[in-house]
Enzyme design. Sequence first.
Site, PDB file in Angstrom:
ATOM      1  N   HIS A 127       0.835  -1.245   0.058  1.00 23.71           N
ATOM      2  CA  HIS A 127       0.072  -0.073  -0.100  1.00 23.71           C
ATOM      3  C   HIS A 127       0.886   1.360   0.033  1.00 23.71           C
ATOM      4  CE1 HIS A 127      -3.871  -2.217   1.410  1.00 23.71           C
ATOM      5  NE2 HIS A 127      -3.467  -2.407   0.357  1.00 23.71           N
ATOM      6  N   SER A 197      -7.633  -6.621   9.839  1.00 26.55           N
ATOM      7  CA  SER A 197      -9.015  -7.163   9.848  1.00 26.55           C
ATOM      8  C   SER A 197      -9.133  -7.915   8.621  1.00 26.55           C
ATOM      9  CB  SER A 197      -9.895  -6.012   9.935  1.00 26.55           C
ATOM     10  OG  SER A 197      -9.538  -5.117   8.967  1.00 26.55           O
TER      11      SER A 197
HETATM   12  P1  NAD Z   1      -7.523  -2.456  10.340  1.00 28.84           P
HETATM   13  O1  NAD Z   1      -7.637  -1.256  11.279  1.00 28.84           O
HETATM   14  O2  NAD Z   1      -8.827  -2.630   9.528  1.00 28.84           O
HETATM   15  O3  NAD Z   1      -7.631  -3.827  11.540  1.00 28.84           O
HETATM   16  C1  NAD Z   1      -6.624  -3.739  12.345  1.00 28.84           C
HETATM   17  C2  NAD Z   1      -6.707  -5.098  13.112  1.00 28.84           C
HETATM   18  O4  NAD Z   1      -5.499  -5.207  14.151  1.00 28.84           O
HETATM   19  C3  NAD Z   1      -7.945  -5.673  13.767  1.00 28.84           C
HETATM   20  O5  NAD Z   1      -8.274  -6.739  13.382  1.00 28.84           O
HETATM   21  C4  NAD Z   1      -7.398  -5.372  15.346  1.00 28.84           C
HETATM   22  O6  NAD Z   1      -8.417  -6.558  15.802  1.00 28.84           O
HETATM   23  C5  NAD Z   1      -6.107  -5.938  15.311  1.00 28.84           C
HETATM   24  N1  NAD Z   1      -5.303  -5.468  16.194  1.00 28.84           N
HETATM   25  C6  NAD Z   1      -5.364  -4.018  17.047  1.00 28.84           C
HETATM   26  N2  NAD Z   1      -4.346  -4.041  17.961  1.00 28.84           N
HETATM   27  C7  NAD Z   1      -3.833  -5.087  17.931  1.00 28.84           C
HETATM   28  C8  NAD Z   1      -2.733  -5.731  18.787  1.00 28.84           C
HETATM   29  N3  NAD Z   1      -1.980  -5.037  19.434  1.00 28.84           N
HETATM   30  N4  NAD Z   1      -2.108  -6.825  18.392  1.00 28.84           N
HETATM   31  C9  NAD Z   1      -2.639  -7.862  17.338  1.00 28.84           C
HETATM   32  N5  NAD Z   1      -4.001  -7.306  16.692  1.00 28.84           N
HETATM   33  C10 NAD Z   1      -4.296  -6.070  16.940  1.00 28.84           C
HETATM   34  O7  NAD Z   1      -6.086  -2.461   9.659  1.00 28.84           O
HETATM   35  P2  NAD Z   1      -5.838  -3.384   8.472  1.00 28.84           P
HETATM   36  O8  NAD Z   1      -6.348  -4.474   8.183  1.00 28.84           O
HETATM   37  O9  NAD Z   1      -4.195  -3.133   8.276  1.00 28.84           O
HETATM   38  O10 NAD Z   1      -6.475  -2.414   7.239  1.00 28.84           O
HETATM   39  C11 NAD Z   1      -6.325  -1.093   7.232  1.00 28.84           C
HETATM   40  C12 NAD Z   1      -6.056  -0.200   6.096  1.00 28.84           C
HETATM   41  O11 NAD Z   1      -5.581   1.143   6.242  1.00 28.84           O
HETATM   42  C13 NAD Z   1      -4.910  -1.014   5.368  1.00 28.84           C
HETATM   43  O12 NAD Z   1      -4.959  -0.857   4.006  1.00 28.84           O
HETATM   44  C14 NAD Z   1      -3.551   0.060   5.777  1.00 28.84           C
HETATM   45  O13 NAD Z   1      -2.895   0.319   4.465  1.00 28.84           O
HETATM   46  C15 NAD Z   1      -4.239   1.228   6.212  1.00 28.84           C
HETATM   47  N6  NAD Z   1      -3.747   1.816   7.655  1.00 28.84           N
HETATM   48  C16 NAD Z   1      -2.414   1.711   7.706  1.00 28.84           C
HETATM   49  C17 NAD Z   1      -1.791   2.214   9.094  1.00 28.84           C
HETATM   50  C18 NAD Z   1      -0.251   1.971   9.258  1.00 28.84           C
HETATM   51  O14 NAD Z   1       0.410   2.204   8.401  1.00 28.84           O
HETATM   52  N7  NAD Z   1       0.358   1.683  10.514  1.00 28.84           N
HETATM   53  C19 NAD Z   1      -2.641   2.373  10.028  1.00 28.84           C
HETATM   54  C20 NAD Z   1      -3.965   2.402   9.839  1.00 28.84           C
HETATM   55  C21 NAD Z   1      -4.455   2.314   8.565  1.00 28.84           C
END
Ligand code: NAD
Length: 262
Positions: A127, A197
């Site tokens: 991404h 997720s």
């Molecule tokens: P999501 O936010 O949809 O899901 C996060 C998942 O992580 C959930 O299933 C949740 O239960 C789990 N989770 C939360 N805390 C946790 C922990 N401490 N240990 C283990 N699991 C934990 O995220 P996604 O599936 O990555 O989709 C989000 C989209 O948004 C992606 O396409 C991404 O590119 C983008 N995004 C990126 C970032 C980043 O770069 N850090 C942050 C937010 C969103």
Amino acid sequence: MNPSENDLDQAITTAAAELKKANRVAILTGAGVSAESGVPTFRASDGLWEGHHIEDVASPDGFRRDPKLVWDFYNARRANLAKVKPNPGHFALAKLEERFGDHFALITQNVDGLHQLAGSINVLEIHGSIHRTRCTGCRRIQHHELEPFAELPECEKCGAMLRPDIVWFHEALPQGIWQEATAAAALCDVMLVVGTSAVVHPAASLVPIARRGHIADDKEGSTIIEINLAKTEASEFADIGLYGKSGEVLPRLVEILNEPDA
Ligand code: NAD
Ligand code: ZN
């Protein structure tokens, strides 16, 4: 120790045994792996992302309509990311790569660069990255420090506006990286699905791709290990579920894996 902790310990031991047998390993990470570093995850449930409608700040139409709003949003995320550090989950994955070397691919949906900061080398950023911009004119890609831009950033070469080098909603994934990611998924013996997720496609389809294996090579499907706080859309494909914080589960898993055989 309560029974569920005991179950988790047993499941971690089973997962370590699967990794011990594996030749090729692929990892798919999502926002959850960075949550313990203080990076907010994505709130799909209420359709808002840090107070914004997703379409306004993370789509090509949103950028065309109001580039300042989009850059304000990304500048705030960049300022936040400049302050955060990798957590033990990121470091454990870097350690896992040391064990598997060339037979290891870390596919991430995250744009935060924390895997690389923790020492991971073969990182496939499907991404994009918040550390880079792309020119909307000549398409030149540049790396930047995370300081917020004071003005709307423009290309030094052609003068067109720069945008974050991030894959937004309604956009295609970078083709070469996506091909590497699907190959790594199809060919691995074990896939860890961490902190996602598994609702954003096509990223989430890497899990069933790994599960199916590689038909042309007659390779069997991989063992899927899910690490998350709770079950997800990917759970139906998972052979082993390790439900807990990735910053705690991953270090325990890698420690058991690297214990000398009794
Ligand atoms: P999501 O936010 O949809 O899901 C996060 C998942 O992580 C959930 O299933 C949740 O239960 C789990 N989770 C939360 N805390 C946790 C922990 N401490 N240990 C283990 N699991 C934990 O995220 P996604 O599936 O990555 O989709 C989000 C989209 O948004 C992606 O396409 C991404 O590119 C983008 N995004 C990126 C970032 C980043 O770069 N850090 C942050 C937010 C969103
Ligand atoms: Zn340009």
